[in-house]
Motif scaffolding. Structure first.
Motif, PDB file in Angstrom:
ATOM      1  N   VAL A   1       0.896  -1.086   0.054  1.00 26.08           N
ATOM      2  CA  VAL A   1      -0.054  -0.064  -0.080  1.00 26.08           C
ATOM      3  C   VAL A   1       1.034   1.156   0.004  1.00 26.08           C
ATOM      4  O   VAL A   1       0.688   2.279  -0.840  1.00 26.08           O
ATOM      5  N   LEU A   2       2.252   1.285   0.858  1.00 27.05           N
ATOM      6  CA  LEU A   2       3.029   2.350   0.858  1.00 27.05           C
ATOM      7  C   LEU A   2       3.599   2.531  -0.697  1.00 27.05           C
ATOM      8  O   LEU A   2       3.635   3.611  -0.990  1.00 27.05           O
ATOM      9  N   ASN A   3       3.857   1.575  -1.224  1.00 30.15           N
ATOM     10  CA  ASN A   3       4.423   1.552  -2.457  1.00 30.15           C
ATOM     11  C   ASN A   3       3.344   2.303  -3.561  1.00 30.15           C
ATOM     12  O   ASN A   3       3.678   2.967  -4.482  1.00 30.15           O
ATOM     13  N   LYS A   4       2.151   1.709  -3.376  1.00 26.99           N
ATOM     14  CA  LYS A   4       1.034   2.457  -4.400  1.00 26.99           C
ATOM     15  C   LYS A   4       1.132   3.984  -4.141  1.00 26.99           C
ATOM     16  O   LYS A   4       0.926   4.781  -4.954  1.00 26.99           O
ATOM     17  N   ALA A   5       1.167   4.476  -2.928  1.00 26.63           N
ATOM     18  CA  ALA A   5       1.063   5.703  -2.428  1.00 26.63           C
ATOM     19  C   ALA A   5       2.547   6.497  -2.997  1.00 26.63           C
ATOM     20  O   ALA A   5       2.427   7.544  -3.573  1.00 26.63           O
ATOM     21  N   ALA A   6       3.473   5.947  -2.918  1.00 33.01           N
ATOM     22  CA  ALA A   6       4.778   6.577  -3.229  1.00 33.01           C
ATOM     23  C   ALA A   6       5.012   6.748  -4.838  1.00 33.01           C
ATOM     24  O   ALA A   6       5.349   7.494  -5.328  1.00 33.01           O
TER      25      ALA A   6
ATOM     26  N   LEU B   1      -4.648   6.253   3.039  1.00 33.71           N
ATOM     27  CA  LEU B   1      -5.962   5.999   3.283  1.00 33.71           C
ATOM     28  C   LEU B   1      -6.315   5.806   1.940  1.00 33.71           C
ATOM     29  O   LEU B   1      -7.296   4.924   1.788  1.00 33.71           O
ATOM     30  N   TYR B   2      -6.420   6.646   1.067  1.00 28.73           N
ATOM     31  CA  TYR B   2      -6.963   6.264  -0.364  1.00 28.73           C
ATOM     32  C   TYR B   2      -6.509   5.154  -1.089  1.00 28.73           C
ATOM     33  O   TYR B   2      -7.391   4.360  -1.602  1.00 28.73           O
ATOM     34  N   PHE B   3      -5.317   4.738  -0.777  1.00 30.48           N
ATOM     35  CA  PHE B   3      -5.030   3.105  -1.428  1.00 30.48           C
ATOM     36  C   PHE B   3      -5.133   2.052  -0.424  1.00 30.48           C
ATOM     37  O   PHE B   3      -4.746   1.116  -0.859  1.00 30.48           O
ATOM     38  N   GLY B   4      -5.830   2.433   0.659  1.00 30.29           N
ATOM     39  CA  GLY B   4      -6.415   1.045   1.505  1.00 30.29           C
ATOM     40  C   GLY B   4      -5.334   0.890   2.641  1.00 30.29           C
ATOM     41  O   GLY B   4      -5.512  -0.267   3.251  1.00 30.29           O
TER      42      GLY B   4
ATOM     43  N   VAL C   1       9.695   2.674  -1.529  1.00 30.30           N
ATOM     44  CA  VAL C   1      10.416   3.659  -2.455  1.00 30.30           C
ATOM     45  C   VAL C   1       9.920   3.746  -3.835  1.00 30.30           C
ATOM     46  O   VAL C   1       9.945   2.430  -4.249  1.00 30.30           O
ATOM     47  N   ALA C   2       9.686   4.585  -4.495  1.00 25.64           N
ATOM     48  CA  ALA C   2       9.327   4.731  -5.895  1.00 25.64           C
ATOM     49  C   ALA C   2      10.110   5.790  -6.629  1.00 25.64           C
ATOM     50  O   ALA C   2      10.125   6.986  -6.124  1.00 25.64           O
ATOM     51  N   VAL C   3      10.591   5.460  -7.846  1.00 25.36           N
ATOM     52  CA  VAL C   3      11.120   6.291  -8.605  1.00 25.36           C
ATOM     53  C   VAL C   3      10.388   6.538  -9.991  1.00 25.36           C
ATOM     54  O   VAL C   3      10.102   5.566 -10.557  1.00 25.36           O
ATOM     55  N   ALA C   4      10.095   7.707 -10.492  1.00 26.29           N
ATOM     56  CA  ALA C   4       9.690   8.062 -11.455  1.00 26.29           C
ATOM     57  C   ALA C   4      10.810   8.565 -12.320  1.00 26.29           C
ATOM     58  O   ALA C   4      11.561   9.688 -11.922  1.00 26.29           O
TER      59      ALA C   4
ATOM     60  N   VAL D   1      10.347   9.181  -4.402  1.00 29.26           N
ATOM     61  CA  VAL D   1       9.471   9.269  -3.099  1.00 29.26           C
ATOM     62  C   VAL D   1       9.565   8.078  -2.141  1.00 29.26           C
ATOM     63  O   VAL D   1       9.733   7.173  -2.642  1.00 29.26           O
ATOM     64  N   GLN D   2      10.180   8.470  -1.103  1.00 29.24           N
ATOM     65  CA  GLN D   2       9.907   7.243   0.114  1.00 29.24           C
ATOM     66  C   GLN D   2       8.753   7.338   1.101  1.00 29.24           C
ATOM     67  O   GLN D   2       9.077   8.756   1.644  1.00 29.24           O
ATOM     68  N   VAL D   3       8.023   6.679   1.304  1.00 33.98           N
ATOM     69  CA  VAL D   3       6.944   6.720   2.146  1.00 33.98           C
ATOM     70  C   VAL D   3       7.230   5.882   3.436  1.00 33.98           C
ATOM     71  O   VAL D   3       7.537   4.686   3.084  1.00 33.98           O
ATOM     72  N   PHE D   4       6.971   6.369   4.520  1.00 35.03           N
ATOM     73  CA  PHE D   4       6.980   5.676   5.865  1.00 35.03           C
ATOM     74  C   PHE D   4       5.963   5.565   6.744  1.00 35.03           C
ATOM     75  O   PHE D   4       4.968   6.632   6.463  1.00 35.03           O
ATOM     76  N   ALA D   5       5.526   4.672   7.341  1.00 31.07           N
ATOM     77  CA  ALA D   5       4.149   4.523   8.256  1.00 31.07           C
ATOM     78  C   ALA D   5       4.780   3.520   9.202  1.00 31.07           C
ATOM     79  O   ALA D   5       5.358   2.766   9.371  1.00 31.07           O
ATOM     80  N   ASN D   6       3.782   3.617  10.341  1.00 31.25           N
ATOM     81  CA  ASN D   6       3.735   2.605  11.461  1.00 31.25           C
ATOM     82  C   ASN D   6       2.265   2.006  11.091  1.00 31.25           C
ATOM     83  O   ASN D   6       1.281   2.573  11.738  1.00 31.25           O
ATOM     84  N   THR D   7       2.233   0.650  10.704  1.00 36.92           N
ATOM     85  CA  THR D   7       1.009  -0.015  10.219  1.00 36.92           C
ATOM     86  C   THR D   7       1.090  -1.240  10.970  1.00 36.92           C
ATOM     87  O   THR D   7       2.066  -2.065  11.200  1.00 36.92           O
TER      88      THR D   7
END
Length: 198
Positions: free
Chosen positions: A60-65, A95-98, A166-169, A180-186
């Motif tokens: 999910v974090l990957n989708k957001a990134a 939250l949008y990506f679940g 982590v996602a690279v465009a 973009v690197q997204v971090f979370a506590n899930t």
């Protein structure tokens, strides 16, 4: 003739050689997955060196990134925000990506021309270009830029984070890279929050 045909068929079935961190980056056809993987590895190495936990990959974090990296590349800007109401900031994108059971979220963003990273020289009072040629040095430059930024550095070392992506465009025409690197506590009891090594 038959031997030649069988030989060509055999060669076509051989797996292509995978890129390695020491390989020169082909900026006409870069291995984006390798760059993403190396950035994650370097962030984990930094965290482990500070006695913090390594971060688990999360789909999910990957989708957001990915969503934010391609948004920034399309708009040619560096920001943590989008114009779309439901994806305005990193928490809303997750939250949008679940994402479920979120208690903490953060994001690091970087834009650069892959052949160089502009570094501020205090003595000369101008930006100096540093050039990179391998996948390893390119990933290192991304993490080094975040380390030099106090707010990004705090994200890298926040003890509460447990998951990341982590996602690279990459813009092939302009040879520009957005990372973009997204971090979370899930907690991992939600159906859509999957963890593990990608």
């Amino acid at each position: 003739m038959r031997f030649y045909f069988l030989f060509l068929l055999f060669l076509s079935l051989l797996p292509l050689k995978a890129q390695s961190p020491r390989d020169t980056v082909d900026f006409d056809n870069p291995d984006i997955s390798l760059i993403e993987s190396l950035v994650r590895e370097k962030v984990d190495s930094l965290r482990l060196s500070r006695h913090l936990n390594a971060l688990r990959y999360d789909f999910v974090l990957n989708k957001a990134a990915e969503d934010h990296a391609f948004y920034l590349m399309a708009r040619q800007e560096v920001s943590h925000y989008q114009r779309f109401y439901k994806k305005h900031d990193v928490m809303q994108r997750l939250l949008y990506f679940g994402a479920e059971n979120l208690t903490l979220a953060g994001e690091n963003v970087l834009w650069q021309h892959p052949r160089r990273l502009l570094h501020w020289d205090k003595n000369r009072k101008k930006y100096i270009a540093r050039f990179f040629y391998t996948y390893d040095s390119l990933a290192a430059s991304i993490v080094a830029a975040w380390v030099k930024s106090p707010s990004h550095y705090r994200n890298l070392l926040k003890p509460g984070y447990t998951t990341t992506a982590v996602a690279v465009a990459f813009d092939n025409r302009k040879k520009e890279l957005t990372c973009v690197q997204v971090f979370a506590n899930t907690r991992l009891n939600g159906k859509k929050a999957s963890a593990g090594i990608r």
